[in-house]
Design a protein around this motif. Structure first.
Motif, PDB file in Angstrom:
ATOM      1  N   PRO A  71       0.819  -1.214   0.000  1.00 25.15           N
ATOM      2  CA  PRO A  71       0.000   0.000   0.000  1.00 25.15           C
ATOM      3  C   PRO A  71       0.857   1.270   0.000  1.00 25.15           C
ATOM      4  CG  PRO A  71      -0.056  -1.061   2.152  1.00 25.15           C
ATOM      5  CD  PRO A  71       0.602  -2.027   1.216  1.00 25.15           C
ATOM      6  N   ASP A  72       2.150   1.121   0.339  1.00 21.87           N
ATOM      7  CA  ASP A  72       3.063   2.264   0.330  1.00 21.87           C
ATOM      8  C   ASP A  72       3.992   2.230  -0.887  1.00 21.87           C
ATOM      9  OD1 ASP A  72       4.454   0.023   1.103  1.00 21.87           O
ATOM     10  OD2 ASP A  72       5.675   1.049   2.611  1.00 21.87           O
ATOM     11  N   ALA A  73       3.548   1.570  -1.971  1.00 20.74           N
ATOM     12  CA  ALA A  73       4.357   1.500  -3.191  1.00 20.74           C
ATOM     13  C   ALA A  73       4.690   2.902  -3.685  1.00 20.74           C
ATOM     14  CB  ALA A  73       3.613   0.728  -4.276  1.00 20.74           C
ATOM     15  N   ASP A  74       5.846   3.030  -4.325  1.00 18.70           N
ATOM     16  CA  ASP A  74       6.290   4.337  -4.806  1.00 18.70           C
ATOM     17  C   ASP A  74       5.486   4.818  -6.004  1.00 18.70           C
ATOM     18  OD1 ASP A  74       8.781   4.766  -3.092  1.00 18.70           O
ATOM     19  OD2 ASP A  74       9.137   2.772  -3.901  1.00 18.70           O
ATOM     20  N   ALA A  75       4.947   3.883  -6.773  1.00 23.77           N
ATOM     21  CA  ALA A  75       4.098   4.234  -7.916  1.00 23.77           C
ATOM     22  C   ALA A  75       3.040   3.151  -8.059  1.00 23.77           C
ATOM     23  CB  ALA A  75       4.925   4.344  -9.196  1.00 23.77           C
ATOM     24  N   LYS A  76       1.794   3.564  -8.270  1.00 18.78           N
ATOM     25  CA  LYS A  76       0.687   2.609  -8.390  1.00 18.78           C
ATOM     26  C   LYS A  76      -0.095   2.868  -9.671  1.00 18.78           C
ATOM     27  CE  LYS A  76      -0.186   2.512  -3.370  1.00 18.78           C
ATOM     28  NZ  LYS A  76      -1.249   2.641  -2.345  1.00 18.78           N
ATOM     29  N   PHE A  77      -0.420   1.770 -10.354  1.00 15.83           N
ATOM     30  CA  PHE A  77      -1.210   1.858 -11.580  1.00 15.83           C
ATOM     31  C   PHE A  77      -2.296   0.796 -11.556  1.00 15.83           C
ATOM     32  CE2 PHE A  77       3.146   3.141 -12.523  1.00 15.83           C
ATOM     33  CZ  PHE A  77       2.954   4.399 -13.073  1.00 15.83           C
ATOM     34  N   PHE A  78      -3.411   1.124 -12.203  1.00 19.88           N
ATOM     35  CA  PHE A  78      -4.497   0.150 -12.364  1.00 19.88           C
ATOM     36  C   PHE A  78      -4.847   0.118 -13.842  1.00 19.88           C
ATOM     37  CE2 PHE A  78      -8.791  -1.579 -12.302  1.00 19.88           C
ATOM     38  CZ  PHE A  78      -8.716  -2.547 -11.301  1.00 19.88           C
ATOM     39  N   LEU A  79      -4.502  -0.994 -14.500  1.00 20.82           N
ATOM     40  CA  LEU A  79      -4.792  -1.139 -15.919  1.00 20.82           C
ATOM     41  C   LEU A  79      -6.173  -1.754 -16.093  1.00 20.82           C
ATOM     42  CD1 LEU A  79      -1.456  -2.435 -17.538  1.00 20.82           C
ATOM     43  CD2 LEU A  79      -2.231  -0.099 -17.161  1.00 20.82           C
TER      44      LEU A  79
ATOM     45  N   ASP B  94      -6.875   3.928  -4.003  1.00 29.48           N
ATOM     46  CA  ASP B  94      -7.368   5.298  -4.122  1.00 29.48           C
ATOM     47  C   ASP B  94      -6.353   6.217  -4.804  1.00 29.48           C
ATOM     48  OD1 ASP B  94      -9.718   4.589  -2.857  1.00 29.48           O
ATOM     49  OD2 ASP B  94      -9.019   5.184  -0.868  1.00 29.48           O
ATOM     50  N   ASP B  95      -5.063   5.926  -4.618  1.00 26.83           N
ATOM     51  CA  ASP B  95      -4.034   6.797  -5.192  1.00 26.83           C
ATOM     52  C   ASP B  95      -3.360   6.189  -6.423  1.00 26.83           C
ATOM     53  OD1 ASP B  95      -2.941   4.789  -3.683  1.00 26.83           O
ATOM     54  OD2 ASP B  95      -1.333   6.006  -2.816  1.00 26.83           O
ATOM     55  N   ALA B  96      -4.024   5.202  -7.030  1.00 23.86           N
ATOM     56  CA  ALA B  96      -3.460   4.585  -8.239  1.00 23.86           C
ATOM     57  C   ALA B  96      -3.847   5.389  -9.478  1.00 23.86           C
ATOM     58  CB  ALA B  96      -3.956   3.157  -8.385  1.00 23.86           C
ATOM     59  N   ARG B  97      -2.945   5.446 -10.430  1.00 20.05           N
ATOM     60  CA  ARG B  97      -3.258   6.067 -11.707  1.00 20.05           C
ATOM     61  C   ARG B  97      -3.936   5.031 -12.589  1.00 20.05           C
ATOM     62  NH1 ARG B  97       0.760   9.413 -15.868  1.00 20.05           N
ATOM     63  NH2 ARG B  97      -0.780   9.659 -17.529  1.00 20.05           N
ATOM     64  N   ARG B  98      -5.142   5.311 -13.032  1.00 20.20           N
ATOM     65  CA  ARG B  98      -5.892   4.364 -13.844  1.00 20.20           C
ATOM     66  C   ARG B  98      -5.599   4.609 -15.326  1.00 20.20           C
ATOM     67  NH1 ARG B  98     -11.679   3.585 -10.815  1.00 20.20           N
ATOM     68  NH2 ARG B  98     -11.901   2.049 -12.481  1.00 20.20           N
ATOM     69  N   VAL B  99      -5.307   3.514 -16.028  1.00 19.40           N
ATOM     70  CA  VAL B  99      -4.976   3.593 -17.443  1.00 19.40           C
ATOM     71  C   VAL B  99      -5.836   2.587 -18.206  1.00 19.40           C
ATOM     72  CG1 VAL B  99      -3.179   3.332 -19.192  1.00 19.40           C
ATOM     73  CG2 VAL B  99      -2.592   4.254 -16.935  1.00 19.40           C
ATOM     74  N   ASP B 100      -6.634   3.087 -19.157  1.00 23.66           N
ATOM     75  CA  ASP B 100      -7.466   2.222 -19.985  1.00 23.66           C
ATOM     76  C   ASP B 100      -6.674   1.823 -21.225  1.00 23.66           C
ATOM     77  OD1 ASP B 100      -9.360   1.117 -21.768  1.00 23.66           O
ATOM     78  OD2 ASP B 100     -10.972   2.208 -20.782  1.00 23.66           O
TER      79      ASP B 100
END
Length: 229
Positions: free
Chosen positions: A141-149, A199-205
């Motif tokens: 949960p404390d990852a330096d960068a988060k993404f949701f594909l 909640d703080d992940a960058r979502r990418v379609d």
């Protein structure tokens, strides 16, 4: 500066492009690649081989102590080894994919594998990319960068269908889509670590984006965060 390796979390449903994007990013950045989904697939495969029911928490708990999973880059592919055996192909059959979804819903399995996933990432000399379904919410949960594909369900099913076809697995597109719908529902509705974006992940379609564009988008974000850290 933190001495911890730079941790990248890439979550999302099957067919969204996690595996391919993670593999390319790890190679470009010189990061270790931890395919957490493959770890659960290995547990499912070992349970199937040993005749352990997917809801037998006692049996699954005992099995975890005997599971040894490792990764090795061979050529351009990230190979998965279970107890020293290359099971990269076998763990990705439709039958084992559904089994992995059932096994991963068991709290005893998720808790038991949590330390392994974290250790594999923290042992990386520079950084690690972890792909799965609960990396940004539970594993790191404390990852330096988060993404949701994510991607359109029909496009994801078509990708999976073509992947299976290339591997010589005969499966109709409607069947692939039906399996995907069930797995999506199971993953999103399970009580422990359900599939959902942090909640703080960058979502990418990735529905209509070429692979190169998805990789470029994530790489730019990662490099910018690395520079700030």
């Amino acid at each position: 500066m933190s001495s911890r390796p730079f941790i990248v979390a890439i979550d999302g449903p099957a067919g969204a492009g996690k595996s391919t994007v993670s593999k390319v990013l790890a190679r470009r950045l010189g990061f270790a690649l931890v395919d957490t989904g493959a770890i659960y697939r290995c547990v499912a495969l070992k349970a199937r081989r040993e005749g352990i029911a997917f809801d037998d928490d006692t049996g699954l708990g005992a099995l975890l102590a005997r599971v040894h999973v490792s990764f090795e880059v061979v050529g351009e592919d990230n190979h998965v080894f279970l107890d020293g055996e290359d099971v990269s192909q076998e763990i990705r059959t439709p039958e084992n994919s559904m089994a992995a979804s059932q096994v991963s819903s068991r709290p005893v399995v998720r808790e038991g594998l949590l330390s392994l996933q974290r250790r594999l990432a923290l042992e990386a000399p520079k950084g690690a990319i972890l792909e799965g379904r609960d990396i940004g919410t539970v594993v790191f949960p404390d990852a330096d960068a988060k993404f949701f594909l994510e991607a359109d369900p029909d496009i994801r099913a078509r990708r999976r269908f073509e992947e299976l076809f290339e591997k010589g697995v005969e499966r109709s597109l409607p069947d692939v889509l039906a399996d995907q719908v069930k797995r999506d529902q199971d993953d999103a509705s399970r009580a422990v670590a359900p599939l959902k974006p942090a909640d703080d992940a960058r979502r990418v379609d990735s529905s209509l984006l070429p692979l190169s564009e998805v990789v470029r988008t994530l790489e730019q974000e990662i490099l910018a965060r690395m520079a700030r850290r």
